[in-house]
Design a protein around this motif. Structure first.
Motif, PDB file in Angstrom:
ATOM      1  N   GLY A   1      30.185   6.633  50.843  1.00  0.00           N
ATOM      2  CA  GLY A   1      31.130   6.366  49.711  1.00  0.00           C
ATOM      3  C   GLY A   1      32.074   7.099  49.390  1.00  0.00           C
ATOM      4  O   GLY A   1      31.952   8.055  48.528  1.00  0.00           O
ATOM      5  N   LEU A   2      33.467   6.877  49.989  1.00  0.00           N
ATOM      6  CA  LEU A   2      34.622   7.680  49.622  1.00  0.00           C
ATOM      7  C   LEU A   2      35.241   7.057  48.394  1.00  0.00           C
ATOM      8  O   LEU A   2      36.153   6.094  48.456  1.00  0.00           O
ATOM      9  CB  LEU A   2      35.552   7.460  50.899  1.00  0.00           C
TER      10      LEU A   2
ATOM     11  N   VAL B   1      30.860  10.611  48.411  1.00  0.00           N
ATOM     12  CA  VAL B   1      31.943  11.915  48.504  1.00  0.00           C
ATOM     13  C   VAL B   1      33.046  11.460  47.620  1.00  0.00           C
ATOM     14  O   VAL B   1      33.899  10.479  47.630  1.00  0.00           O
ATOM     15  CB  VAL B   1      32.611  11.781  50.004  1.00  0.00           C
ATOM     16  N   ILE B   2      32.876  12.276  46.389  1.00  0.00           N
ATOM     17  CA  ILE B   2      33.930  12.146  45.368  1.00  0.00           C
ATOM     18  C   ILE B   2      35.122  13.004  45.383  1.00  0.00           C
ATOM     19  O   ILE B   2      35.008  14.290  45.590  1.00  0.00           O
ATOM     20  CB  ILE B   2      33.318  12.297  43.896  1.00  0.00           C
ATOM     21  N   LEU B   3      36.537  12.412  45.691  1.00  0.00           N
ATOM     22  CA  LEU B   3      37.602  13.127  45.681  1.00  0.00           C
ATOM     23  C   LEU B   3      38.225  13.349  44.144  1.00  0.00           C
ATOM     24  O   LEU B   3      38.660  12.712  43.751  1.00  0.00           O
ATOM     25  CB  LEU B   3      38.627  12.516  46.605  1.00  0.00           C
ATOM     26  N   ASN B   4      37.854  14.740  43.889  1.00  0.00           N
ATOM     27  CA  ASN B   4      38.283  14.866  42.394  1.00  0.00           C
ATOM     28  C   ASN B   4      39.393  15.551  42.440  1.00  0.00           C
ATOM     29  O   ASN B   4      39.740  16.945  42.761  1.00  0.00           O
ATOM     30  CB  ASN B   4      37.066  15.778  41.729  1.00  0.00           C
ATOM     31  N   ASN B   5      40.621  15.102  41.993  1.00  0.00           N
ATOM     32  CA  ASN B   5      41.916  15.566  41.943  1.00  0.00           C
ATOM     33  C   ASN B   5      42.308  15.621  40.461  1.00  0.00           C
ATOM     34  O   ASN B   5      43.463  15.805  40.221  1.00  0.00           O
ATOM     35  CB  ASN B   5      42.976  14.899  42.903  1.00  0.00           C
ATOM     36  N   ARG B   6      41.486  15.259  39.488  1.00  0.00           N
ATOM     37  CA  ARG B   6      41.602  15.505  38.226  1.00  0.00           C
ATOM     38  C   ARG B   6      42.836  14.548  37.418  1.00  0.00           C
ATOM     39  O   ARG B   6      43.300  15.092  36.574  1.00  0.00           O
ATOM     40  CB  ARG B   6      41.653  16.872  37.674  1.00  0.00           C
TER      41      ARG B   6
END
Length: 540
Positions: free
Chosen positions: A437-438, A464-469
């Motif tokens: 889970g992207l 998979v959490i893409l944390n770019n805030r």
């Protein structure tokens, strides 16, 4: 003896609405209900059969998202149960997405008892069938309780008939004990064959073109036609592009004929297709746009043919010619036709993507190239990271049929629960590999309760959490709407979110990665975890 005194043969007991409804579900191959129950649904689930499964979602949009992923992966309609008007309202975002995804869903909602409906009772749904429209193919509150099983059969046939999509049934709470009759399943053909004269024209156009292009959409994978399209492209040495905003993988993206993704902008689509004299669009509209544009929709001098299973899409297409057909049948007809009239050379090779370098914070490209290197060939990606989608398309190529799912609507809150639904379906079907889970940090919070369902079900999914805030898609898109460079739209920063804590609070293990040298090992561990887990990647 008087006639009325003559003994009569005993009549078999008529089934209740509940009994007939459940047997019909079995006959249709549906034994799973995705729901978030309320009081008007309690009667439906009394004496719930042991051979059925109830999948609980903690919010109605999560329920529909899980069912959407499950239906797409099983290729059968999924059953959803919502609570009256409020539950349908909560679910509408993902009902809209299911409609755009062409996902067959049977959405049921409880209604108050018929006997008190004239008095506008608490928790009733006023004009219940109007609430989910226009994003369901059919909506019904049966006129009589006895008609509920028949309505289910019609709903199933409507949901599964191309173009597939959600349907809606409103069922009063006092219907379930009423006597009715058994309903038998009837066969209804679902495939739509192409008009022979029209598909012959397409075949002739392919044969005599000098530089054909094929544009593939989600319909190619929905109709299990990916391998056929590969054969067609190879026969004609056609350059292949993915349609704008395609929600499935219609062609293996590492294939030598694949040239990338068309943007949702008219002028850039024309620029990408320049030089092709024939454009054949399979399983996608011509074309989905995201911003205003001007000029032609295809390059001047290019012939355009579109094959779709939706006559509405064929009707609004702004250019070219259309064939309404199931994609696999249309491609079969093209494969039965002639090959190229003249030999064609292979298109020029697609430029390779340069390896990304490690940095602090990590680039999305580095994170996704690393994920591509460590994932297993059987893993499936369910994506909802729109701010990183362009990088994903370059750095995380999909390998064809049933390897990729996303939302066709652009509405957030689908990806996380859909990943649970896809994983549940693949586990049920005995398929190897995990679901990845992207998900973007902002997207995840629209349906974060899906973590709880994943934990309770124990499905093989790695979030998979893409944390770019930040809401990256909004900030990156702002200049198109006149924002000065570097100026952020209000409300688009997302500081101080802790996804490891959110995972643990829902019953999943979580891990946060900031250092690029830790990334590969952490991803490998997350992708080999026995159950669901979450890994948070802090990216630039």
């Amino acid at each position: 003896m008087r006639p009325e005194d003559t003994p009569r043969p005993a009549q078999a007991r008529r089934p209740t609405v509940r009994e007939a409804f459940l047997r019909l579900m079995r006959d249709l191959g549906i034994d799973t209900v995705f729901g978030n129950p309320g009081s008007t649904e309690l009667a439906m689930f009394r004496d719930f059969p042991e051979d059925f499964r109830y999948v609980l979602g903690l919010q109605e949009s999560v329920v529909v998202g899980m069912a959407d992923g499950y239906a797409q992966a099983t290729r059968n309609a999924a059953m959803v149960n919502l609570h009256s008007a409020a539950g349908v309202g909560h679910a509408m975002g993902n009902i809209f997405t299911a409609y755009k995804n062409q996902t067959p869903l049977i959405v049921t909602a409880g209604q108050q008892a018929r006997s008190i409906l004239p008095f506008d009772p608490f928790l009733s749904a006023t004009q219940a069938t109007e609430l989910p429209r226009p994003y369901v193919k059919w909506a019904c509150e049966p006129a009589r309780a006895e008609d509920v099983p028949l309505a289910l059969l019609r709903a199933y046939q409507m949901a599964m008939q191309p173009p597939c999509g959600p349907v809606f049934l409103s069922i009063p709470a006092d219907d379930w004990e009423r006597p009715t009759d058994w309903v038998a399943v009837r066969h209804v053909s679902r495939a739509t064959a192409p008009d022979p004269a029209s598909i012959a024209q397409v075949a002739q156009a392919l044969t005599h073109s000098s530089r054909p292009a094929i544009v593939v959409g989600a319909g190619v994978d929905r109709d299990a036609a990916v391998e056929r399209v590969v054969e067609l492209a190879e026969r004609h040495q056609a350059t292949v592009y993915a349609a704008p905003m395609s929600a499935r993988c219609g062609f293996p993206e590492r294939h030598a004929l694949f040239r990338g993704f068309l943007p949702a902008m008219r002028e850039r689509i024309v620029q990408s297709l320049e030089g092709h004299d024939l454009i054949l669009v399979l399983g996608a509209p011509v074309f989905i746009y995201h911003v205003e544009g001007e000029g032609p929709h295809v390059p001047n001098g290019a012939q355009l043919w579109q094959v779709v299973d939706d006559p509405q899409t064929a009707a609004w297409t702004p250019a070219g010619n259309s064939v309404v057909s199931s994609i696999h049948l249309a491609v079969d007809a093209l494969l039965a036709g002639p090959g190229p009239a003249q030999p064609r050379s292979a298109p020029a090779a697609r430029a390779a993507v340069a390896p990304a370098e490690p940095s602090m914070p990590m680039s999305v490209a580095y994170a996704l190239q690393t994920l591509d290197a460590v994932r297993h060939a059987d893993d499936v990606v369910v994506e909802e990271a729109p701010g990183s989608r362009g990088v994903m398309q370059a750095c995380l190529p999909m390998d064809g049929a049933e390897t990729f799912y996303t939302m066709a609507s652009g509405g957030l809150g689908h990806g996380m629960p859909a990943a649970v639904g896809v994983a549940l379906a693949r586990q049920r079907l005995g398929r190897p590999g995990r679901v990845i889970g992207l998900i973007g940090d902002g997207s995840s919070l629209y349906a974060i309760q899906a973590l709880y369902s994943a934990a309770q079900l124990g499905v093989p999914v790695t979030f998979v959490i893409l944390n770019n805030r930040r809401y990256a898609a909004l900030q990156d898109f702002a200049p198109v709407f006149g924002y000065a460079p570097g100026v952020k739209p209000a409300g688009t920063d997302l500081p101080a979110l802790d996804f490891v804590a959110l995972a643990k609070g829902h019953g999943l293990p979580g891990h946060r990665v900031e250092q690029p040298q830790e990334l590969a090992a952490a991803l490998e561990q997350a992708l080999h975890h026995s159950g669901p887990c979450l890994i948070e990647l802090v990216v630039a």
